[in-house]
Design a protein around this motif. Sequence first.
Motif, PDB file in Angstrom:
ATOM      1  N   ASN A  63       0.822  -1.215   0.000  1.00 30.62           N
ATOM      2  CA  ASN A  63       0.000   0.000   0.000  1.00 30.62           C
ATOM      3  C   ASN A  63       0.850   1.256   0.000  1.00 30.62           C
ATOM      4  OD1 ASN A  63      -2.649  -1.505   0.715  1.00 30.62           O
ATOM      5  ND2 ASN A  63      -1.265  -2.071   2.372  1.00 30.62           N
ATOM      6  N   GLY A  64       2.024   1.153   0.619  1.00 33.26           N
ATOM      7  CA  GLY A  64       2.893   2.313   0.714  1.00 33.26           C
ATOM      8  C   GLY A  64       4.203   1.950   1.386  1.00 33.26           C
ATOM      9  N   ALA A  65       5.133   2.877   1.351  1.00 33.99           N
ATOM     10  CA  ALA A  65       6.444   2.715   1.990  1.00 33.99           C
ATOM     11  C   ALA A  65       7.203   4.025   1.823  1.00 33.99           C
ATOM     12  CB  ALA A  65       7.231   1.566   1.378  1.00 33.99           C
ATOM     13  N   GLY A  66       8.212   4.226   2.673  1.00 27.65           N
ATOM     14  CA  GLY A  66       9.032   5.413   2.540  1.00 27.65           C
ATOM     15  C   GLY A  66       8.279   6.713   2.740  1.00 27.65           C
ATOM     16  N   GLY A  67       7.190   6.659   3.522  1.00 30.76           N
ATOM     17  CA  GLY A  67       6.390   7.852   3.754  1.00 30.76           C
ATOM     18  C   GLY A  67       5.356   8.142   2.690  1.00 30.76           C
ATOM     19  N   VAL A  68       5.212   7.250   1.704  1.00 30.08           N
ATOM     20  CA  VAL A  68       4.292   7.456   0.585  1.00 30.08           C
ATOM     21  C   VAL A  68       3.157   6.436   0.671  1.00 30.08           C
ATOM     22  CG1 VAL A  68       4.046   7.481  -1.923  1.00 30.08           C
ATOM     23  CG2 VAL A  68       6.156   8.313  -0.868  1.00 30.08           C
ATOM     24  N   ALA A  81       8.449   5.536  -6.111  1.00 29.41           N
ATOM     25  CA  ALA A  81       9.066   5.811  -4.810  1.00 29.41           C
ATOM     26  C   ALA A  81       8.829   4.658  -3.842  1.00 29.41           C
ATOM     27  CB  ALA A  81       8.504   7.113  -4.240  1.00 29.41           C
ATOM     28  N   ILE A  82       7.639   4.094  -3.855  1.00 34.95           N
ATOM     29  CA  ILE A  82       7.340   2.930  -3.012  1.00 34.95           C
ATOM     30  C   ILE A  82       8.252   1.771  -3.393  1.00 34.95           C
ATOM     31  CG2 ILE A  82       5.588   1.185  -2.519  1.00 34.95           C
ATOM     32  CD1 ILE A  82       3.497   3.501  -2.872  1.00 34.95           C
ATOM     33  N   ALA A  83       8.396   1.537  -4.701  1.00 41.87           N
ATOM     34  CA  ALA A  83       9.253   0.443  -5.164  1.00 41.87           C
ATOM     35  C   ALA A  83      10.713   0.680  -4.778  1.00 41.87           C
ATOM     36  CB  ALA A  83       9.122   0.283  -6.681  1.00 41.87           C
ATOM     37  N   PRO A  96       1.986  -2.044  -6.599  1.00 44.13           N
ATOM     38  CA  PRO A  96       1.435  -0.982  -5.767  1.00 44.13           C
ATOM     39  C   PRO A  96      -0.047  -1.281  -5.536  1.00 44.13           C
ATOM     40  CG  PRO A  96       2.567  -0.082  -7.689  1.00 44.13           C
ATOM     41  CD  PRO A  96       2.470  -1.553  -7.891  1.00 44.13           C
ATOM     42  N   THR A  97      -0.477  -1.159  -4.290  1.00 45.58           N
ATOM     43  CA  THR A  97      -1.825  -1.587  -3.936  1.00 45.58           C
ATOM     44  C   THR A  97      -2.688  -0.382  -3.607  1.00 45.58           C
ATOM     45  OG1 THR A  97      -0.993  -3.699  -3.161  1.00 45.58           O
ATOM     46  CG2 THR A  97      -3.159  -3.030  -2.352  1.00 45.58           C
ATOM     47  N   PHE A  98      -3.845  -0.320  -4.268  1.00 44.02           N
ATOM     48  CA  PHE A  98      -4.787   0.779  -4.091  1.00 44.02           C
ATOM     49  C   PHE A  98      -6.047   0.201  -3.478  1.00 44.02           C
ATOM     50  CE2 PHE A  98      -7.893   3.993  -5.333  1.00 44.02           C
ATOM     51  CZ  PHE A  98      -7.196   5.168  -5.133  1.00 44.02           C
ATOM     52  N   GLY A 285      10.283   1.556   6.189  1.00 43.57           N
ATOM     53  CA  GLY A 285      11.452   2.219   5.621  1.00 43.57           C
ATOM     54  C   GLY A 285      11.692   3.610   6.159  1.00 43.57           C
ATOM     55  N   THR A 286      10.951   4.014   7.203  1.00 42.65           N
ATOM     56  CA  THR A 286      11.109   5.339   7.803  1.00 42.65           C
ATOM     57  C   THR A 286      11.091   5.203   9.326  1.00 42.65           C
ATOM     58  OG1 THR A 286       8.775   5.949   8.139  1.00 42.65           O
ATOM     59  CG2 THR A 286       9.665   6.210   5.906  1.00 42.65           C
ATOM     60  N   HIS A 287      11.266   6.352   9.989  1.00 43.23           N
ATOM     61  CA  HIS A 287      11.118   6.415  11.448  1.00 43.23           C
ATOM     62  C   HIS A 287       9.790   7.071  11.837  1.00 43.23           C
ATOM     63  CE1 HIS A 287      15.199   5.012  12.062  1.00 43.23           C
ATOM     64  NE2 HIS A 287      15.655   5.952  11.249  1.00 43.23           N
TER      65      HIS A 287
END
Length: 387
Positions: A63-68, A81-83, A96-98, A285-287
């Motif tokens: 669904n998302g990663a890296g804040g996206v 960006a997710i990839a 990418p999942t919507f 992938g983030t804090h």
Amino acid sequence: MRQVLLGARVFTGEHILDGHAVVLEAERIVAVVPRHEAPVGVTARTLPSESLLVPGFIDLQVNGAGGVLFNESPTVDAALAIATTMRRTGTTGLLPTFITDAPDLTARACEAASEAMARPGGGVLGIHLEGPFISPGRAGVHAPRYIRQPEASDLESLTALAERLSRAGGRLLMTLAPERVEDTFLRRLSDAGAVLFAGHTAASFERTLESIAAGVRGFTHLFNAMPPVLNRQPGPVMAGFSADEAWCGVIVDGHHVHPANLRQLLKAKPRGKVLLVTDAMPPVGTHETTFTLYGHTILRRDGRLVTEDGTLAGADIDMSAAVRNCIHLLGVPLEEALRMASLYPAQVLGLEGRLGMLAAGHRADLTLLREDLSVQATWVGGIEQWH
């Protein structure tokens, strides 16, 4: 340009080999050969001797990663960006999942994923539409206002999308509730090349098996967003156990499903029919400790992502962690855990002829693991990146 990867142990997707080399040319694997048979006079990369070179991980539900979050930003840049974030954790190909949302945003997400798929080295393999044809009673965090039943125009647009993505070498994966759709809808979509999974469903055991006969091929995060197994109502979970031909995607984070249930599933299913998904969300992938979904704040707490009332909202896990959990929580052998993250997802998508193994003719999507199974490097279509 031809190059040779040397030094690491190699997992082909079938066996772990010592003393072998992987020969790449452009975006393809040319050969996996004993080291003494490796071509000379070409660029050679010597990898750490304690590392393991494996097929790149494939994640069908991100669904998302890296804040996206893809629902918040249904754009080409967001998909890529997710990839990019997930690549640092070994995933070289993903959908990418919507999730369930407004029709115009859904259409934008489909176009964005289709365009992102064409970017060399991008790692986008199509799109996963999780909804909107799901059960209102098993919505989880999906917004009830957007849940609906399909119309004739939906069938037309979705079959066109499935056919277009398939021609480009990608796939449409769609999660739906079997009790909310007709068999003719399932057959038409399946025939067009869509991969259909049952999920967010309250379907009976019988209806679920009927849908499998009509084209449903598997289950989205089996156990989650489904009714529990009861003595006279086995429901979709037991249908997943019973249908040998159906794949079961599972989230192995220690929170979504009790390990005992997953161990029983692995005993019940034929080998190759249980695969890993992450259901990852923006904090991965983030804090970051929070993110926004449908205008509501989702909290990151103790390895879980939850609404303020405690409802799970996706997962805080990446694929390399899921592989490690398979080994340590479930007792799965290393080779099988790696297949659950690479070969089996490729088979679900019908892409096993070019992804999911280290073999001649396959795309050079590779992941290099350290001894602790953390990720050291990746190759996507032969493009190398160290992490």
